[in-house]
Design a protein around this motif. Sequence first.
Motif, PDB file in Angstrom:
ATOM      1  N   GLY A 162     -54.915   7.002 117.130  1.00  0.00           N
ATOM      2  CA  GLY A 162     -56.600   7.382 116.500  1.00  0.00           C
ATOM      3  C   GLY A 162     -57.586   7.206 118.181  1.00  0.00           C
ATOM      4  O   GLY A 162     -59.066   6.991 117.677  1.00  0.00           O
ATOM      5  N   ARG A 163     -57.022   6.146 119.083  1.00  0.00           N
ATOM      6  CA  ARG A 163     -57.698   5.990 119.397  1.00  0.00           C
ATOM      7  C   ARG A 163     -57.585   5.903 120.934  1.00  0.00           C
ATOM      8  O   ARG A 163     -56.441   6.196 120.784  1.00  0.00           O
ATOM      9  N   PRO A 164     -58.649   5.550 122.288  1.00  0.00           N
ATOM     10  CA  PRO A 164     -58.073   6.021 123.681  1.00  0.00           C
ATOM     11  C   PRO A 164     -57.036   4.555 123.480  1.00  0.00           C
ATOM     12  O   PRO A 164     -57.601   3.720 123.116  1.00  0.00           O
ATOM     13  N   MET A 165     -55.982   4.860 124.090  1.00  0.00           N
ATOM     14  CA  MET A 165     -55.439   3.634 124.708  1.00  0.00           C
ATOM     15  C   MET A 165     -55.567   2.081 125.703  1.00  0.00           C
ATOM     16  O   MET A 165     -55.653   1.229 124.431  1.00  0.00           O
ATOM     17  N   ILE A 166     -56.704   2.547 125.874  1.00  0.00           N
ATOM     18  CA  ILE A 166     -57.663   1.324 126.665  1.00  0.00           C
ATOM     19  C   ILE A 166     -58.317   0.333 125.593  1.00  0.00           C
ATOM     20  O   ILE A 166     -58.536  -1.038 125.273  1.00  0.00           O
ATOM     21  N   ALA A 167     -58.471   1.245 124.234  1.00  0.00           N
ATOM     22  CA  ALA A 167     -59.014   0.643 122.972  1.00  0.00           C
ATOM     23  C   ALA A 167     -59.034  -0.505 122.871  1.00  0.00           C
ATOM     24  O   ALA A 167     -59.828  -0.851 122.213  1.00  0.00           O
ATOM     25  N   TRP A 168     -57.079  -0.133 122.470  1.00  0.00           N
ATOM     26  CA  TRP A 168     -56.588  -1.845 122.147  1.00  0.00           C
ATOM     27  C   TRP A 168     -56.861  -2.518 122.773  1.00  0.00           C
ATOM     28  O   TRP A 168     -56.973  -4.235 121.809  1.00  0.00           O
ATOM     29  N   PRO A 198     -42.852   9.039 129.270  1.00  0.00           N
ATOM     30  CA  PRO A 198     -42.373   9.487 127.604  1.00  0.00           C
ATOM     31  C   PRO A 198     -41.903   9.626 126.269  1.00  0.00           C
ATOM     32  O   PRO A 198     -42.845   9.209 125.408  1.00  0.00           O
ATOM     33  N   GLU A 199     -40.825   9.412 127.021  1.00  0.00           N
ATOM     34  CA  GLU A 199     -40.070   8.291 125.848  1.00  0.00           C
ATOM     35  C   GLU A 199     -40.578   7.090 125.716  1.00  0.00           C
ATOM     36  O   GLU A 199     -40.460   7.073 124.298  1.00  0.00           O
ATOM     37  N   ASP A 200     -40.755   6.826 126.638  1.00  0.00           N
ATOM     38  CA  ASP A 200     -41.676   5.410 125.707  1.00  0.00           C
ATOM     39  C   ASP A 200     -42.724   5.210 124.496  1.00  0.00           C
ATOM     40  O   ASP A 200     -43.240   4.639 123.849  1.00  0.00           O
ATOM     41  N   TRP A 201     -43.941   6.282 125.607  1.00  0.00           N
ATOM     42  CA  TRP A 201     -44.777   6.355 124.557  1.00  0.00           C
ATOM     43  C   TRP A 201     -44.631   6.432 123.035  1.00  0.00           C
ATOM     44  O   TRP A 201     -45.265   6.599 122.204  1.00  0.00           O
ATOM     45  N   GLU A 202     -43.366   7.571 123.093  1.00  0.00           N
ATOM     46  CA  GLU A 202     -42.990   8.369 121.162  1.00  0.00           C
ATOM     47  C   GLU A 202     -42.404   6.875 121.082  1.00  0.00           C
ATOM     48  O   GLU A 202     -42.567   7.148 119.677  1.00  0.00           O
ATOM     49  N   ARG A 203     -42.060   5.856 121.772  1.00  0.00           N
ATOM     50  CA  ARG A 203     -41.573   4.589 120.937  1.00  0.00           C
ATOM     51  C   ARG A 203     -42.569   3.924 120.452  1.00  0.00           C
ATOM     52  O   ARG A 203     -42.267   3.255 119.299  1.00  0.00           O
ATOM     53  N   ALA A 204     -43.165   4.055 120.969  1.00  0.00           N
ATOM     54  CA  ALA A 204     -44.696   3.027 121.325  1.00  0.00           C
ATOM     55  C   ALA A 204     -44.599   3.447 119.855  1.00  0.00           C
ATOM     56  O   ALA A 204     -45.838   2.648 119.056  1.00  0.00           O
ATOM     57  N   GLU A 205     -45.610   5.215 119.739  1.00  0.00           N
ATOM     58  CA  GLU A 205     -46.021   5.353 118.244  1.00  0.00           C
ATOM     59  C   GLU A 205     -45.426   5.615 116.761  1.00  0.00           C
ATOM     60  O   GLU A 205     -45.957   4.663 116.238  1.00  0.00           O
ATOM     61  N   TRP A 206     -43.706   5.651 117.416  1.00  0.00           N
ATOM     62  CA  TRP A 206     -43.104   5.209 115.919  1.00  0.00           C
ATOM     63  C   TRP A 206     -42.951   4.263 115.844  1.00  0.00           C
ATOM     64  O   TRP A 206     -43.490   3.179 114.265  1.00  0.00           O
ATOM     65  N   PHE A 235     -45.507   1.470 116.633  1.00  0.00           N
ATOM     66  CA  PHE A 235     -47.372   0.959 116.446  1.00  0.00           C
ATOM     67  C   PHE A 235     -47.057   1.732 114.599  1.00  0.00           C
ATOM     68  O   PHE A 235     -48.176   1.065 113.748  1.00  0.00           O
ATOM     69  N   ARG A 236     -46.566   2.954 114.412  1.00  0.00           N
ATOM     70  CA  ARG A 236     -46.527   2.962 112.885  1.00  0.00           C
ATOM     71  C   ARG A 236     -46.727   2.215 111.690  1.00  0.00           C
ATOM     72  O   ARG A 236     -47.128   1.810 111.119  1.00  0.00           O
ATOM     73  N   ALA A 237     -45.240   1.550 112.235  1.00  0.00           N
ATOM     74  CA  ALA A 237     -44.358   1.478 111.500  1.00  0.00           C
ATOM     75  C   ALA A 237     -45.177  -0.483 111.178  1.00  0.00           C
ATOM     76  O   ALA A 237     -44.928  -1.064 109.806  1.00  0.00           O
ATOM     77  N   LEU A 238     -45.470  -0.461 112.305  1.00  0.00           N
ATOM     78  CA  LEU A 238     -46.883  -1.837 112.697  1.00  0.00           C
ATOM     79  C   LEU A 238     -47.632  -2.026 111.358  1.00  0.00           C
ATOM     80  O   LEU A 238     -47.864  -2.761 110.395  1.00  0.00           O
ATOM     81  N   HIS A 239     -48.025  -1.522 111.509  1.00  0.00           N
ATOM     82  CA  HIS A 239     -49.491  -0.545 110.538  1.00  0.00           C
ATOM     83  C   HIS A 239     -49.343  -0.412 108.988  1.00  0.00           C
ATOM     84  O   HIS A 239     -50.260  -0.202 108.424  1.00  0.00           O
ATOM     85  N   GLN A 240     -48.241   0.420 109.054  1.00  0.00           N
ATOM     86  CA  GLN A 240     -47.666   0.829 107.601  1.00  0.00           C
ATOM     87  C   GLN A 240     -47.468  -0.437 106.732  1.00  0.00           C
ATOM     88  O   GLN A 240     -47.834  -1.186 105.545  1.00  0.00           O
ATOM     89  N   VAL A 241     -46.456  -2.209 107.747  1.00  0.00           N
ATOM     90  CA  VAL A 241     -46.425  -2.542 107.259  1.00  0.00           C
ATOM     91  C   VAL A 241     -47.609  -3.549 106.848  1.00  0.00           C
ATOM     92  O   VAL A 241     -47.647  -4.261 105.730  1.00  0.00           O
TER      93      VAL A 241
END
Length: 234
Positions: free
Chosen positions: A25-31, A214-222, A224-230
């Motif tokens: 939900g943000r530009p990568m650099i924003a984090w 690209p596969e790193d990006w996809e794994r990072a998104e998974w 990231f979502r898991a961490l934020h869900q926790v």
Amino acid sequence: MNIAVIPARGGSKRIPRKNIKDFGGRPMIAWSIEAARQSECFDRILVSTDDSEIAEVAQRHGADVPFMRPAALSDDHTGTIPVIAHAIEWLQEHGEMPEAVCCLYATAPFVTPGALQQGYRALNEHIDADYAFSVTSFPFPIQRALRMTSNGRVEMFQPEHFNTRSQDLEEAWHDAGQFYWGRTDAWQAGRALFGQRSIPIPMPRHRVQDIDAPEDWERAEWLFRALHQVDSNS
């Protein structure tokens, strides 16, 4: 005076525009910018870029972009240390004398304010150290690593450890690719990041993900979502 420098050139090839590509939900650099701001470690947060769009996004999210990085420091072969040294030189030419400078990668969405604070404390507590940077452990014993041979078979890098129990093998660590606190003189002298004058700051493996393909990006998104869900359920 403490400065954060976020290197963010515009020429990423494997993941085009990855420094400002939407991530969570943000530009990568924003984090990275937000983690630096929340740490309250820095007098200034600078982004070193050769790209006007990245500069605009960085400024919109609270970073300074007081200069544009020269082309000579913006190709695929330019290392981190010359980029940080260039930023320090620019600051000194404009009357600012940072004591410590933290290189914070633009693609480090899992970095936390607490980790940045921990790195700063470590650098202060070890007066003989040049750097303090994030590391994490390998999930599998590197002594049992395999290589694929030219004829499509495998062989061990260290066959003498075939029968060694995992618990008897030395744990190995690698650069987490998040942040590198360093003393100004170490950056300017080009001293090596990995050596006896560096302090490792261990990070849990679930907060580390290199993002180069690209596969790193996809794994990072998974992840990231898991961490934020926790976090949202705690």
